[in-house]
Every structure is written in C-alpha cells, then in structure tokens.
Design an enzyme around this catalytic site. Structure first.
Site, PDB file in Angstrom:
ATOM      1  N   HIS A 267       0.843  -1.197   0.000  1.00 51.66           N
ATOM      2  CA  HIS A 267       0.000   0.000   0.000  1.00 51.66           C
ATOM      3  C   HIS A 267       0.873   1.240   0.000  1.00 51.66           C
ATOM      4  CE1 HIS A 267      -3.275   2.755   0.952  1.00 51.66           C
ATOM      5  NE2 HIS A 267      -4.070   1.796   0.519  1.00 51.66           N
ATOM      6  N   ASP A 319      -7.851  -5.284  -0.853  1.00 49.99           N
ATOM      7  CA  ASP A 319      -8.321  -6.140  -1.940  1.00 49.99           C
ATOM      8  C   ASP A 319      -8.104  -7.630  -1.691  1.00 49.99           C
ATOM      9  OD1 ASP A 319      -9.382  -4.226  -3.741  1.00 49.99           O
ATOM     10  OD2 ASP A 319      -7.360  -3.546  -4.133  1.00 49.99           O
TER      11      ASP A 319
HETATM   12  N1  ACO Z   1       4.142  -7.547  -4.621  1.00 50.22           N
HETATM   13  C1  ACO Z   1       5.486  -7.584  -4.669  1.00 50.22           C
HETATM   14  N2  ACO Z   1       6.264  -6.532  -4.380  1.00 50.22           N
HETATM   15  C2  ACO Z   1       5.650  -5.389  -4.037  1.00 50.22           C
HETATM   16  C3  ACO Z   1       4.261  -5.262  -3.966  1.00 50.22           C
HETATM   17  C4  ACO Z   1       3.501  -6.414  -4.278  1.00 50.22           C
HETATM   18  N3  ACO Z   1       2.170  -6.376  -4.222  1.00 50.22           N
HETATM   19  N4  ACO Z   1       3.941  -4.021  -3.591  1.00 50.22           N
HETATM   20  C5  ACO Z   1       5.091  -3.374  -3.437  1.00 50.22           C
HETATM   21  N5  ACO Z   1       6.130  -4.200  -3.712  1.00 50.22           N
HETATM   22  C6  ACO Z   1       7.534  -3.891  -3.629  1.00 50.22           C
HETATM   23  C7  ACO Z   1       8.020  -3.305  -4.948  1.00 50.22           C
HETATM   24  O1  ACO Z   1       8.494  -4.278  -5.834  1.00 50.22           O
HETATM   25  C8  ACO Z   1       9.124  -2.394  -4.445  1.00 50.22           C
HETATM   26  O2  ACO Z   1      10.247  -3.195  -4.157  1.00 50.22           O
HETATM   27  P1  ACO Z   1      11.702  -2.719  -4.530  1.00 50.22           P
HETATM   28  O3  ACO Z   1      11.892  -1.429  -3.775  1.00 50.22           O
HETATM   29  O4  ACO Z   1      12.555  -3.839  -4.088  1.00 50.22           O
HETATM   30  O5  ACO Z   1      11.679  -2.492  -6.023  1.00 50.22           O
HETATM   31  C9  ACO Z   1       8.601  -1.880  -3.124  1.00 50.22           C
HETATM   32  O6  ACO Z   1       7.701  -2.873  -2.646  1.00 50.22           O
HETATM   33  C10 ACO Z   1       7.882  -0.541  -3.241  1.00 50.22           C
HETATM   34  O7  ACO Z   1       6.914  -0.657  -4.270  1.00 50.22           O
HETATM   35  P2  ACO Z   1       6.228   0.585  -4.992  1.00 50.22           P
HETATM   36  O8  ACO Z   1       5.577   0.124  -6.241  1.00 50.22           O
HETATM   37  O9  ACO Z   1       7.211   1.701  -5.106  1.00 50.22           O
HETATM   38  O10 ACO Z   1       5.170   1.007  -3.915  1.00 50.22           O
HETATM   39  P3  ACO Z   1       3.937   1.923  -4.201  1.00 50.22           P
HETATM   40  O11 ACO Z   1       3.660   2.665  -2.982  1.00 50.22           O
HETATM   41  O12 ACO Z   1       4.073   2.720  -5.429  1.00 50.22           O
HETATM   42  O13 ACO Z   1       2.849   0.806  -4.537  1.00 50.22           O
HETATM   43  C11 ACO Z   1       0.937  -0.440  -4.755  1.00 50.22           C
HETATM   44  C12 ACO Z   1       1.667   0.635  -3.937  1.00 50.22           C
HETATM   45  C13 ACO Z   1       0.761   0.075  -6.196  1.00 50.22           C
HETATM   46  C14 ACO Z   1      -0.408  -0.680  -4.145  1.00 50.22           C
HETATM   47  C15 ACO Z   1       1.797  -1.724  -4.773  1.00 50.22           C
HETATM   48  O14 ACO Z   1       1.958  -2.197  -3.446  1.00 50.22           O
HETATM   49  C16 ACO Z   1       1.191  -2.806  -5.659  1.00 50.22           C
HETATM   50  O15 ACO Z   1       1.452  -2.819  -6.866  1.00 50.22           O
HETATM   51  N6  ACO Z   1       0.382  -3.732  -5.082  1.00 50.22           N
HETATM   52  C17 ACO Z   1      -0.262  -4.757  -5.853  1.00 50.22           C
HETATM   53  C18 ACO Z   1      -1.533  -4.223  -6.451  1.00 50.22           C
HETATM   54  C19 ACO Z   1      -2.577  -3.972  -5.389  1.00 50.22           C
HETATM   55  O16 ACO Z   1      -2.815  -4.792  -4.528  1.00 50.22           O
HETATM   56  N7  ACO Z   1      -3.215  -2.807  -5.512  1.00 50.22           N
HETATM   57  C20 ACO Z   1      -4.305  -2.411  -4.616  1.00 50.22           C
HETATM   58  C21 ACO Z   1      -3.837  -1.348  -3.678  1.00 50.22           C
HETATM   59  S1  ACO Z   1      -5.118  -0.879  -2.551  1.00 50.22           S
HETATM   60  C22 ACO Z   1      -6.212  -0.031  -3.520  1.00 50.22           C
HETATM   61  O17 ACO Z   1      -5.878   0.677  -4.400  1.00 50.22           O
HETATM   62  C23 ACO Z   1      -7.614  -0.257  -3.291  1.00 50.22           C
END
Ligand code: ACO
Length: 388
Positions: A267, A319
């Site tokens: 998140h 989710d």
């Molecule tokens: N699975 C694997 N790795 C993840 C995930 C995930 N779900 N989420 C974050 N990470 C990792 C990234 O790979 C990154 O790692 P790194 O620094 O080694 O490259 C680190 O955590 C930071 O990730 P970001 O993408 O920069 O974090 P951001 O705050 O932008 O992302 C997000 C938030 C988009 C929700 C992300 O966690 C994600 O893609 N989750 C999966 C999709 C999801 O569940 N979305 C629903 C969110 S809740 C909502 O909108 C209702």
C-alpha cells in the site's frame, strides 16, 4: 540535442507520494498508525454496527442519522433503485462481453447525459444525484450480469436493505442474514478512503466546474486499473492459479524469481497492515465456514498472507480478503471491481460535494526535462527518416 533541466529547482514528487494537496473532513487515512476514520468514527467502531445506508448518510450529510433520518434515507435510496426503461434498453444494446468496468463507466456516463439537471452544481441537486447513483449502481451491476447470462430481468425490492437487494437481484432469491451482513460489512469498509487515485481523479474533474457524473466517470475509469480497484479481481485470479494450499510456497518462490507482484499486497500509505483487511478476513472466514466445499480459497489466502509476509515483509491490503469474501457471496470474479465502485460511490460523491463547497482548480506543475532551443526545420527540408 541534449535534454536540459528546467531552470526551476523544483523537487519532483513522482506519483505525488507523501504530498498533502487538500484538507478533508471525510476520512483520515492514518498510514503510520494503520487506522481509518470516517468523519470521526473509526471503521473498527462502524463495521458490524452501522449499515452501509447509515455510513453513506454519515459521509454525505456529516453526522450519523437519527432513527427518523435513517428511515427517510433508506426510503429515498430504495425508491431510486430502479433503472429508467430507456437506460435498460440502452444497456441491452451495449457490448456485454468486455470489461464490466468499461460497461459501468459507459452507463453512468449515459445517466449523466440523460439527467436534465446534470450541469447544475448546487449542493441539494448534487446530493440528489449522489443518492441516485448510490441507489442505482447495484441494480446496474446485477442487471448487467442478468443480461450477459441471458437470465430474466428482476426489478429491485424496496423492502430489502442495500446489500440484501443487490444479492437478491444478482441471484434471484433472498440472501441469508449472514450473506447480507457480510456484503454490508464489505460496503461499509470500502465506502471511503481519502485521496486515493480514483477519488483524486473525481475531485480533479469537478474542480474544473465540470459535473458530478463526469467526476464519477473519471473515478470509475481510474479505479479500473490493477494497481487500484482491479487488484481484487487479480487477487482472486491469483488464488485460482495457486489452486491448492500446498501450491502456495512454490507460487511465492516463482513470483519472487519472476519479479512479479502479489495482488492484494502492499500500500502506498499504510506502513503496516491495511486496517480494513482484518475485518474482511474475519468476514471471509465466516463465509468459508458456511461453505465448507469451497473453504480452500480462504485457506490458500491465509497461507499466502503468511508466506508473503515471511518472504518479503509485505502486508495485505483491502483487496486481498475482498476477493474470497465476494467469491463466497457468488459474485462473478470480473464483477469484483464494479462491487468496489458500488461501495465507493458514497465516498466519491461526498468528496465531489466537499471539493465544490470550497473549490480551487487542481493544477500541479511538471518539471520540464526535454530539449530546449531546437531549430525549426520546414517540412520539405526534413530528412526522410527521423534523426532521433
Ligand atoms: N508484490 C510484490 N512486491 C511489491 C508489492 C507487491 N504487491 N507491492 C510493493 N512491492 C515492492 C516493490 O516491488 C518495491 O520493491 P523494490 O523497492 O525492491 O523495487 C517496493 O515494494 C515498493 O513498491 P512501490 O511500487 O514503489 O510502492 P507503491 O507505494 O508505489 O505501490 C501499490 C503501492 C501500487 C499498491 C503496490 O503495493 C502494488 O502494486 N500492489 C499490488 C496491487 C494492489 O494490490 N493494488 C491495490 C492497492 S489498494 C487499492 O488501491 C484499493
């Protein structure tokens, strides 16, 4: 031609991460403490005690309703559930095989086109439009499902609650009290969530003094993406791909080695577990207990939650358990994101009202990093193939 940075020393906040762009009285998404508050009330207090109808009243009217106010609110919502015959007719002529969020976006846009008061921005009219959309969206989704499955049409039942009526329209029979309270809890927990991407899109749209329907259409279009609302559908598809509890560990290892994401995890704001997740997990577990033949979806979820935490210290978000919860309620997997929209209709509408009550055009800046001082070359003197 070398790209040259702008003379501005502005710092770029990619994805607006950590930037506060407005004040709101609607909800506090406290990322550090992992708490969520709707107008002063913790969701831990509301869920299981207040219905979605009460929570939508709280968000749109500013206080919890009295008994009398709630009776009137319920009656008003129930009286607006039915879709106009012209909308129903148009719905049956639209393509039914594509993304249901694209369908929802189109039909809400059509409703705006048909509303003679659509361009008016007076608060009582906006509130009325919000009531219409909150009331009609479940009907729209259930009707879409009936149309594409070629099932007979069903009208809404005004004596049923918001959640019970949706389940009745989807399945054609009365839901059990536990199914109704499960969906009601889902609606309450997803009703509002600060300046998430779809709400921000809605506020940006109406801040130009566009209209409420346009704001909601922008919100639906934004919720549609898998990094936001579509993560619930993707999470269920992930559980189905895993298929069995013993496949969880190999799936986690493969996902890590492929550098892919676990849907329903992570998140932008919450530094730990999403405060909605534990409630959704409890409800999903209760439904799994009532549906022993399908209990594996909950069991796989629980094992995956543990395995991803162990491997990557990633927490679940809203989710993750929404997926098995909605599955146990018999909602088709590709309708999970429209269900999210159904719940969020209250929050989006309340944000649109709040934005317009104290409006300022939302217009951030971008740091130009492209070339400067390029010399114009007339068309007939340009090389046949691009030089860059
Ligand atoms: N699975 C694997 N790795 C993840 C995930 C995930 N779900 N989420 C974050 N990470 C990792 C990234 O790979 C990154 O790692 P790194 O620094 O080694 O490259 C680190 O955590 C930071 O990730 P970001 O993408 O920069 O974090 P951001 O705050 O932008 O992302 C997000 C938030 C988009 C929700 C992300 O966690 C994600 O893609 N989750 C999966 C999709 C999801 O569940 N979305 C629903 C969110 S809740 C909502 O909108 C209702």
């Amino acid at each position: 031609m070398n790209p040259s940075p702008s003379s501005s020393s502005a710092q770029v906040h990619k994805g607006l991460e950590g930037i506060t762009v407005s004040e709101t009285r609607l909800s506090d998404v406290d990322g550090a403490r992992c708490q969520l508050i709707y107008r002063g009330y913790s969701i831990d207090e509301l869920v299981g005690k207040a219905s979605y109808e009460e929570v939508s009243y709280l968000l749109l009217c500013g206080h919890l309703p009295t008994r009398q106010e709630l009776q009137e609110w319920n009656a008003e919502l129930a009286s607006h559930r039915a879709l106009e015959p012209e909308v129903l007719q148009a719905m049956s002529s639209l393509p039914l095989a594509n993304n249901p969020m694209a369908y929802l976006r189109t039909v809400i846009s059509l409703m705006g086109l048909r509303d003679p008061a659509a361009e008016q921005l007076d608060p009582p009219i906006l509130r009325q439009q919000a009531i219409h959309l909150i009331a009609k969206t479940p009907t729209l989704i259930a009707t879409f499902e009936r149309l594409r499955r070629k099932r007979p049409m069903l009208g809404p039942r005004p004596t049923l609650s918001h959640a019970a009526n949706f389940l009745y329209m989807l399945h054609g029979d009365d839901p059990s009290p536990s199914q109704t309270s499960a969906l009601d809890a889902y609606f309450v927990l997803l009703a509002e969530h600060g300046f998430n991407a779809s709400t921000f899109a809605a506020r940006t749209t109406v801040a130009t003094q566009s209209d409420l329907y346009s704001g909601i259409v922008a919100a639906i279009a934004t919720l549609k993406g898998p990094l936001h609302g579509a993560a619930n559908t993707k999470a269920m598809e992930m559980l189905m791909e895993i298929g069995a509890v013993e496949q969880v560990e190999p799936y986690v290892q493969k996902t890590l080695s492929d550098h892919k994401r676990f849907m329903g995890f992570g998140h932008r704001v919450y530094k730990g577990e999403d405060p909605r997740a534990k409630h959704l997990k409890r409800v999903a577990q209760e439904l799994a207990g009532l549906n022993r033949a399908e209990a594996r979806w909950f069991e796989i979820s629980e094992r995956l939650q543990e395995a991803v935490w162990k491997a990557k210290k990633l927490s679940i978000n809203v989710d993750f358990y929404s997926a098995s919860l909605l599955y146990y309620l018999g909602v088709p997997v590709d309708l999970f994101t429209p269900m999210f929209a159904c719940a969020r209709m209250a929050g989006w509408s309340a944000h649109i009202l709040e934005q317009l009550a104290d409006n300022r055009l939302i217009r951030p800046l971008a740091l130009y990093v492209g070339p400067r001082d390029s010399t114009f070359v007339p068309l007939d003197q340009r090389p046949a193939t691009p030089t860059t």
